[in-house]
Write a protein that holds these residues in place. Sequence first.
Motif, PDB file in Angstrom:
ATOM      1  N   THR A 109      -3.799   5.774   9.020  1.00  0.00           N
ATOM      2  CA  THR A 109      -4.022   5.891   7.616  1.00  0.00           C
ATOM      3  C   THR A 109      -4.149   4.288   6.969  1.00  0.00           C
ATOM      4  O   THR A 109      -5.285   4.218   6.171  1.00  0.00           O
ATOM      5  CB  THR A 109      -2.738   6.178   6.862  1.00  0.00           C
ATOM      6  OG1 THR A 109      -2.236   7.503   7.520  1.00  0.00           O
ATOM      7  CG2 THR A 109      -2.871   6.402   5.398  1.00  0.00           C
TER       8      THR A 109
ATOM      9  N   LYS B 144       0.376   5.313   0.112  1.00  0.00           N
ATOM     10  CA  LYS B 144      -0.690   6.501   0.159  1.00  0.00           C
ATOM     11  C   LYS B 144       0.029   7.957   0.569  1.00  0.00           C
ATOM     12  O   LYS B 144       0.692   7.738   1.499  1.00  0.00           O
ATOM     13  CB  LYS B 144      -1.589   6.085   1.378  1.00  0.00           C
ATOM     14  CG  LYS B 144      -2.742   7.058   1.748  1.00  0.00           C
ATOM     15  CD  LYS B 144      -3.753   7.297   0.548  1.00  0.00           C
ATOM     16  CE  LYS B 144      -4.628   8.556   0.676  1.00  0.00           C
ATOM     17  NZ  LYS B 144      -5.583   8.538  -0.597  1.00  0.00           N
ATOM     18  N   ARG B 145      -0.309   8.966  -0.304  1.00  0.00           N
ATOM     19  CA  ARG B 145       0.506   9.851  -0.125  1.00  0.00           C
ATOM     20  C   ARG B 145      -0.627  10.987   0.256  1.00  0.00           C
ATOM     21  O   ARG B 145      -1.850  10.984  -0.322  1.00  0.00           O
ATOM     22  CB  ARG B 145       0.998  10.402  -1.483  1.00  0.00           C
ATOM     23  CG  ARG B 145       2.248   9.532  -1.943  1.00  0.00           C
ATOM     24  CD  ARG B 145       2.984  10.174  -3.034  1.00  0.00           C
ATOM     25  NE  ARG B 145       3.684   9.077  -3.861  1.00  0.00           N
ATOM     26  CZ  ARG B 145       3.212   8.165  -4.506  1.00  0.00           C
ATOM     27  NH1 ARG B 145       1.986   8.313  -4.986  1.00  0.00           N
ATOM     28  NH2 ARG B 145       4.172   7.149  -5.080  1.00  0.00           N
ATOM     29  N   PHE B 146      -0.255  11.989   1.044  1.00  0.00           N
ATOM     30  CA  PHE B 146      -0.935  13.225   1.242  1.00  0.00           C
ATOM     31  C   PHE B 146      -0.295  14.439   0.840  1.00  0.00           C
ATOM     32  O   PHE B 146       0.600  15.043   1.570  1.00  0.00           O
ATOM     33  CB  PHE B 146      -1.543  13.561   2.673  1.00  0.00           C
ATOM     34  CG  PHE B 146      -2.189  12.609   3.299  1.00  0.00           C
ATOM     35  CD1 PHE B 146      -3.493  12.295   2.947  1.00  0.00           C
ATOM     36  CD2 PHE B 146      -1.747  11.248   4.146  1.00  0.00           C
ATOM     37  CE1 PHE B 146      -4.369  11.183   3.486  1.00  0.00           C
ATOM     38  CE2 PHE B 146      -2.841  10.423   4.576  1.00  0.00           C
ATOM     39  CZ  PHE B 146      -3.906  10.425   4.262  1.00  0.00           C
TER      40      PHE B 146
ATOM     41  N   ILE C 152       0.771  -1.271   0.112  1.00  0.00           N
ATOM     42  CA  ILE C 152       0.189   0.176   0.022  1.00  0.00           C
ATOM     43  C   ILE C 152       0.742   1.338  -0.165  1.00  0.00           C
ATOM     44  O   ILE C 152       1.721   1.341   0.775  1.00  0.00           O
ATOM     45  CB  ILE C 152      -0.953   0.183   1.337  1.00  0.00           C
ATOM     46  CG1 ILE C 152      -1.792  -1.164   1.524  1.00  0.00           C
ATOM     47  CG2 ILE C 152      -1.875   1.240   1.318  1.00  0.00           C
ATOM     48  CD1 ILE C 152      -2.921  -1.663   0.455  1.00  0.00           C
TER      49      ILE C 152
ATOM     50  N   ILE D 107      -7.713   2.917   5.000  1.00  0.00           N
ATOM     51  CA  ILE D 107      -7.766   1.833   3.888  1.00  0.00           C
ATOM     52  C   ILE D 107      -8.344   0.891   3.852  1.00  0.00           C
ATOM     53  O   ILE D 107      -9.187   0.514   3.280  1.00  0.00           O
ATOM     54  CB  ILE D 107      -6.311   1.952   3.349  1.00  0.00           C
ATOM     55  CG1 ILE D 107      -5.882   3.487   2.711  1.00  0.00           C
ATOM     56  CG2 ILE D 107      -6.037   0.930   2.129  1.00  0.00           C
ATOM     57  CD1 ILE D 107      -4.408   3.450   2.482  1.00  0.00           C
TER      58      ILE D 107
ATOM     59  N   GLN E 112     -10.543   5.635   2.554  1.00  0.00           N
ATOM     60  CA  GLN E 112      -9.559   6.122   1.478  1.00  0.00           C
ATOM     61  C   GLN E 112      -9.024   5.008   0.694  1.00  0.00           C
ATOM     62  O   GLN E 112      -9.014   4.155   0.890  1.00  0.00           O
ATOM     63  CB  GLN E 112      -8.491   6.659   2.125  1.00  0.00           C
ATOM     64  CG  GLN E 112      -8.917   8.062   2.979  1.00  0.00           C
ATOM     65  CD  GLN E 112      -7.965   8.707   3.727  1.00  0.00           C
ATOM     66  OE1 GLN E 112      -6.907   8.148   4.412  1.00  0.00           O
ATOM     67  NE2 GLN E 112      -8.149   9.947   3.836  1.00  0.00           N
ATOM     68  N   ARG E 113      -8.839   5.752  -0.820  1.00  0.00           N
ATOM     69  CA  ARG E 113      -8.187   4.820  -1.686  1.00  0.00           C
ATOM     70  C   ARG E 113      -6.701   4.739  -1.606  1.00  0.00           C
ATOM     71  O   ARG E 113      -6.151   6.016  -1.680  1.00  0.00           O
ATOM     72  CB  ARG E 113      -8.934   5.198  -3.020  1.00  0.00           C
ATOM     73  CG  ARG E 113      -8.494   4.204  -4.222  1.00  0.00           C
ATOM     74  CD  ARG E 113      -8.990   5.115  -5.538  1.00  0.00           C
ATOM     75  NE  ARG E 113     -10.476   5.797  -5.633  1.00  0.00           N
ATOM     76  CZ  ARG E 113     -11.408   4.769  -5.546  1.00  0.00           C
ATOM     77  NH1 ARG E 113     -11.136   3.599  -6.096  1.00  0.00           N
ATOM     78  NH2 ARG E 113     -12.691   5.547  -5.866  1.00  0.00           N
ATOM     79  N   PRO E 114      -6.169   3.630  -1.554  1.00  0.00           N
ATOM     80  CA  PRO E 114      -4.570   3.674  -1.593  1.00  0.00           C
ATOM     81  C   PRO E 114      -4.308   4.068  -3.179  1.00  0.00           C
ATOM     82  O   PRO E 114      -5.152   3.721  -4.005  1.00  0.00           O
ATOM     83  CB  PRO E 114      -4.274   2.495  -1.348  1.00  0.00           C
ATOM     84  CG  PRO E 114      -5.814   1.490  -1.799  1.00  0.00           C
ATOM     85  CD  PRO E 114      -6.778   2.274  -1.468  1.00  0.00           C
ATOM     86  N   ASP E 115      -3.059   4.826  -3.078  1.00  0.00           N
ATOM     87  CA  ASP E 115      -2.671   5.090  -4.425  1.00  0.00           C
ATOM     88  C   ASP E 115      -2.153   4.091  -4.954  1.00  0.00           C
ATOM     89  O   ASP E 115      -2.213   3.694  -6.474  1.00  0.00           O
ATOM     90  CB  ASP E 115      -1.515   6.359  -4.218  1.00  0.00           C
ATOM     91  CG  ASP E 115      -2.065   7.537  -3.349  1.00  0.00           C
ATOM     92  OD1 ASP E 115      -3.197   7.967  -3.611  1.00  0.00           O
ATOM     93  OD2 ASP E 115      -1.350   8.152  -2.867  1.00  0.00           O
ATOM     94  N   GLU E 116      -1.385   2.937  -4.217  1.00  0.00           N
ATOM     95  CA  GLU E 116      -1.210   1.640  -4.818  1.00  0.00           C
ATOM     96  C   GLU E 116      -1.327   0.738  -4.027  1.00  0.00           C
ATOM     97  O   GLU E 116      -1.492   0.885  -2.937  1.00  0.00           O
ATOM     98  CB  GLU E 116       0.442   1.948  -5.170  1.00  0.00           C
ATOM     99  CG  GLU E 116       1.065   2.590  -6.254  1.00  0.00           C
ATOM    100  CD  GLU E 116       2.350   2.952  -6.323  1.00  0.00           C
ATOM    101  OE1 GLU E 116       3.158   1.992  -6.168  1.00  0.00           O
ATOM    102  OE2 GLU E 116       2.747   4.088  -6.696  1.00  0.00           O
TER     103      GLU E 116
END
Lengths: 326, 332, 332, 490
Positions: free
Chosen positions: D45, D12-14, D10, D49, D54-58
């Motif tokens: 975070t 995840k960026r903010f 996973i 997920i 929230q949707r993970p970026d990957e």
Amino acid sequence: STESGSSPSAAASGATGGKIGIDHPRADSDFWNSYIKYIPQMATELKVDLMNSTNSQNDVAKLVANTQALVSQGAKVMVMAPQDTGAIASTLQQLENKKIPVVTVDTRPDKGKVYMVVRADNRAYGTKACEFLGEKLGGKGKVVELMGALSSVNGRDRAEAFRECMKTKFPGITVFEEPTEWDGGKAASMLQTRLEQNPDVKGIYMHAGGVHLAPTLQVLKAKNMLVAPEDAKHVFVVSNDGIPQEFEAIRKGEIDATVSQPADLYAKYALYYAKAAAEGKTFKPGPTDHDSTIIQLPNGLEDQLPAPLVTKENVDDPNLWGNQVK
Amino acid sequence: MTTSTTPSAPTAVSAAGPRLRLTRFRDLTLVPVIVLLLVVGAFVDPVFLTPGNLTNVLQQQSALALVVLAEALILIAGKFDLSLESTVGMAPAITVLLIPAASGGMGLLAIPICLLIGAAIGAFNGFLILKFQLSAFVVTLAMLIVVHGLHLGLTGGKSLFELPESLLYLGSATWLGLPAAIWIAGVLFAVGIVTLGYFRVGRSLYAIGGNADAARAAGIRVERVVWTVFIIGGALAALAGILETGRLGGISANQGVGWIFMVFAAAVIGGVSMDGGKGTIFGALTGVLVIGLVENILTLKGVPGEWKQLVYGVIILVALMISRVAGGKAQD
Amino acid sequence: MTTSTTPSAPTAVSAAGPRLRLTRFRDLTLVPVIVLLLVVGAFVDPVFLTPGNLTNVLQQQSALALVVLAEALILIAGKFDLSLESTVGMAPAITVLLIPAASGGMGLLAIPICLLIGAAIGAFNGFLILKFQLSAFVVTLAMLIVVHGLHLGLTGGKSLFELPESLLYLGSATWLGLPAAIWIAGVLFAVGIVTLGYFRVGRSLYAIGGNADAARAAGIRVERVVWTVFIIGGALAALAGILETGRLGGISANQGVGWIFMVFAAAVIGGVSMDGGKGTIFGALTGVLVIGLVENILTLKGVPGEWKQLVYGVIILVALMISRVAGGKAQD
Amino acid sequence: MKNHVEARNIVKRFGPTVALNGAGISIKEGDTHALVGRNGAGKSTLVSILTGLQRPDEGEVLFSGEAAPPLADRDAWRRRVACVYQKSTIIPELSVAENLFLNRQTAGGPIKWKALRARAREVLETYQVDIDADVLAGDLGVEQRQLVEIARALSFGATFIILDEPTAQLDGPAIERLFERMRALREQGVTMMFISHHLDEVYEICQSVSVFRDARHIRTAEIDDLPHDELVSAMTGEATATYTYRSRTAGTGVVLAAKGLSLTGRYEAVDLTVRSGEIVGLAGSGSSGKVGLAETLVGLRRPDKGVVSVNGTPIKDVPSALKAGLGFVPQDRHHEGFVPLLSIAENATIPIAHKLGRFGFVSPASRRARAVEMIKDLDIKTEGPDQPVGDLSGGNAQKVVLARALADDPKALVVINPTAGVDVKAKQSLLGAVEDAVERGAGAVLVSDELDDLRVCDRVLVMFHGRVVKDVPRGWSDHELVAVMEGIEQ
Ligand SMILES: Nc1ncnc2c1ncn2[C@@H]1O[C@H](COP(=O)(O)OP(=O)(O)OP(=O)(O)O)[C@@H](O)[C@H]1O
Ligand SMILES: Nc1ncnc2c1ncn2[C@@H]1O[C@H](COP(=O)(O)OP(=O)(O)OP(=O)(O)O)[C@@H](O)[C@H]1O
Ligand SMILES: [Mg+2]
Ligand SMILES: [Mg+2]
């Protein structure tokens, strides 16, 4: 249920006809405040059975509400001054259905039956101001026109007549139209900016002395443009309303003319016609016994009261209402 | 708030007991005020309590009431809309420009078009607030100016009085002996009360206004609901404009101008909180009624124009304090 | 719940760097807008960039600027005051009723009395909000009506023309070639900037607006400071009234009416947040300047009256978006 | 046993922050699995997920080997995973019943409130939560709210439950009751993920553990295979010794005294003296009145009866207490500890601002200088004194609050729950700083729900139902103290 409670003032003054309901348009303008002050005085003179007056605070919705209240309290005739002439149509219709005659003051409703409109000719104000300024300026130069609110029919009448007259009679004069929303602060800012841009402005036409007079004088003073009419730097100022402060300024030579909108006659003839309506009298177009003319409108009659142009020559005329208030 | 919570279980936490009972009646806070006004009014003038006069009061308030309804929905959802007041004038005015009185059959389209314009303004507000993440107060403050500016610009500041019949109808018709406007406002308030009290979508406004993140976690589509509320709010304001137009028989350039102050006063003394998630539609309605009755009494009493505003303001301030004291909790 | 989540890890620290730098320049957001307006203005009219015209702009804005200063202080401290606009007209008007023009030596008291009246209104607002725990928005909304109502009632709605000289002086005098109003506003803004930037009491406003409980726990006398801010705000609004009175040479019953919209627009596009604790006095000043320049350019260009408001509203909306995009963070 | 839940790679960026950088987790069916890591490691975070907020970026999330439902289908998520989030998701303005059935008050049509309340009572009964379904959730206490959240989470019938720092706000007995509940659920075959900064809790309740550090997954192990020291060093990335408690002798001067203090509804007839050079603990179970008492000692509350004096000076409010030489750390740092938008330097120097310049002027240079000192002294991890405190991690923010308390070299120190929600390492340096201050001659009151914190105290006053019932000298055992706190033994 409407005839309950006869007013004590009616009995005392021996008035005839019926109760007259009156709504005042606003409490925050000098012209209207004078008018409001004349009303009870004239009511005693004319022996009119006047109900408690209401005030619609320049809001036509409030005017409608007030009218309804007065009617339910037993008004037989209504006197009103709708500042917004479009949005009064259904109210006039309802009053007509109830057979309650309406006298309007100062404005002429676009639609709906009126017994009598009591007003001076606002277009004439614009024309008079234009002619005065045009002559003084010799048909050329620049003029700033401090207008009222776009939503006011009287303001629009004055502006249109002024514009038309300038175009036809004095095409050499450039007019800057400044919509001030009847706001002194805006008027001062706009005039100041315009004078900065065009230092050669030679004339100013104000739509409302009550609002525009003080700021205009203040701006002119700050720019050292407040000089005697003989001086070449003099800016010719025509005002409108005829309040005492304007007369004072004319006497001092600070401004040159004003159109005296007769607050006293407005009050007097509003009640005069209201009483006549209550008594069932009718009128016909033509000249009247008080230097005015009644004209026929599609929806009623209009008594066009005289609104004299006041200049240095006639400023001390004691008949002017502005010279009667203290 | 919560029209629903009745204290019944004996297990109720002792401390929560009395407070609960208070909150439950919070939306009834103004009822004694209304009763008081009715009594005072009866003394002021015998006309006051006649059906005719009370009908007039209701009719006069019906347009304002719809805007209060709209604002209450938006406030409960935790947002803000100042631009409603401009929509009240602008939506019918633009409608008239699009569909002149003489357009015949097209006239029937006037009402839907007017509502659409209102909805579009609401949608644009929602877009700026949700997608652009701007503060609702600020966006709608700017929009208040823009929407009124459009109205002024397109009409040239003139009043419009050649109106299609259909636009005049609702505000002036009488149904079953009562003005149609009262029926319309009454039905919409009833719908509002029931929806916010008994339907999921209505309850979701409270959840969103109370804690948007929690609402989101519970599966409420917060953005979509809020956007919808803005759209409905705009449409309600446009409908208020239609009623006002019919009542007055014309559209002035100032229609609606300055209403927002009264709207907030009515909503807030009626118990709707500026912080979101609190208050009921019924409470907002009592706020509207208080304001309407005060105005009517002042008129009947013939309070001089220059003092009217003061009396009015003082009464609102007092009503505020009453609803503060009765409501119990501090506001912020 | 411990919402204690924030980074100590190196990944996160890297993020804080640029954000930090942005916030520092946030109060300069409008500077490019001002530069743009200056350029546009120069193209619109050659008069625009003359010292005379720019002086006029500053003078015209000086009264509004003082109210914006007052509102910015109150907003930074986390509160709200809508009633300032009514004070602008009411304080000088009541002063004139107390001290007529012909009162001779007493005339010198006019300014202190006027400021006292403004301060008293602020104190009353503070009292209702702090002691009665009413919402500031709502209290000051009601007070807006009450204060203006007092003005109308006591003056009977008449404009006042016969003013004591001392009341006219500040708004019309010229000091060292510049209108006194500009000097006054300039000095007060400088005092505001320095106080809020470098003085304990000024910094405490940020602490209170940012987290009143934390401020209280840190030994700041929150109630006292907030109350003082309301009082200063009222006095500043009264001073604005004096400047406006001098500029216009009279006090109309409508002086100040409607200003509050412009005041909020200026403060907010200048970066002062409605949530408290954010924004600077310098930012608020840039907001005032933007509004003044826009108005001046519209007048010079001679935009027709009916379109002016629209253009105006759109420019505010655009400035808002610019300050949102440049400011970085979402508003709420 | 197969994996009930799995998250792989996973990211995840903010904005520029990378909250999760290729991290993953896998939890076996029926396990109670701990997730530990320092503040900001990315635990919450991952929770958002895993619960579909929230949707993970990957990366991907699997439930029992199957791909997770689409984000829009909240109900599908809620059938798979229930969660008690770190931030409360109770809506205070709504009733408990409505909170339990938020957004599913009815399957369709109008809500039947009576039926809803009945269903709510049923749910509450099923999960043995003794709360009236009719009260407003906002009127509940912290523990009760959390129970409502748990009951709601369970009522979906999910067999996987996440608890993100559920114990941070609970006192000992409440934690014990929570653990009872968790054990019962485990018996029923429910899988759980448990997040906490209290490692002893992890050892008590979990079977396996995953460690996150700097947005990455570091290690997963059976709990029995990972001794305490190794767990801590996995979290911190370095070897960390356990905290050693220091001993000292108290001085003679009384720095903080209270006589006959009473506050209706909170505590009664409390006498207390603190001498310089000693740390007095204040313990008690929930609602024992310890926090109310401590807040009175610092001037935040006015007692109905009695006087508090600092250094011999009677105090009436916070400013006078500070002036008399008091420093304190309030109960909840977010609520009253710091102003998030203001810088570290500014937050830490509010009480000493008058010493940083004359005539009300505050010199930014000397403020900065003081802050740099404090940052060094307390080892605050930050990019500099100008960073807003709101950008700091929980532990570092708490250090700023402590720095503020210590700023004026206080004679008396009152510290309330200083280690709540703070990770192991930060906890040690916070306690160390308090002990340092006392060694410099201050007297301290330390209020805490955590026995570990209380161990630094020279004596512990135990409160029960608003009264101080016992003064326990150093050397107590956990069992002994808890018994007093529970009122079992006097
Ligand atoms: N919505 C968000 N916007 C920006 N950054 C965020 C957001 N949520 C989390 N972060 C950042 O992501 C990182 C990880 O945060 P997270 O809440 O997952 O930590 P945590 O391990 O739960 O910490 P704690 O133990 O303090 O609860 C932190 O740097 C945090 O600041
Ligand atoms: N703001 C408040 N108003 C009224 N009562 C309160 C308030 N805060 C707490 N109480 C009540 O006062 C009593 C003592 O509370 P206090 O916070 O001092 O206890 P505590 O030991 O710190 O409890 P906990 O560990 O749960 O925080 C409790 O019954 C509590 O419910
Ligand atoms: Mg977390
Ligand atoms: Mg506590």
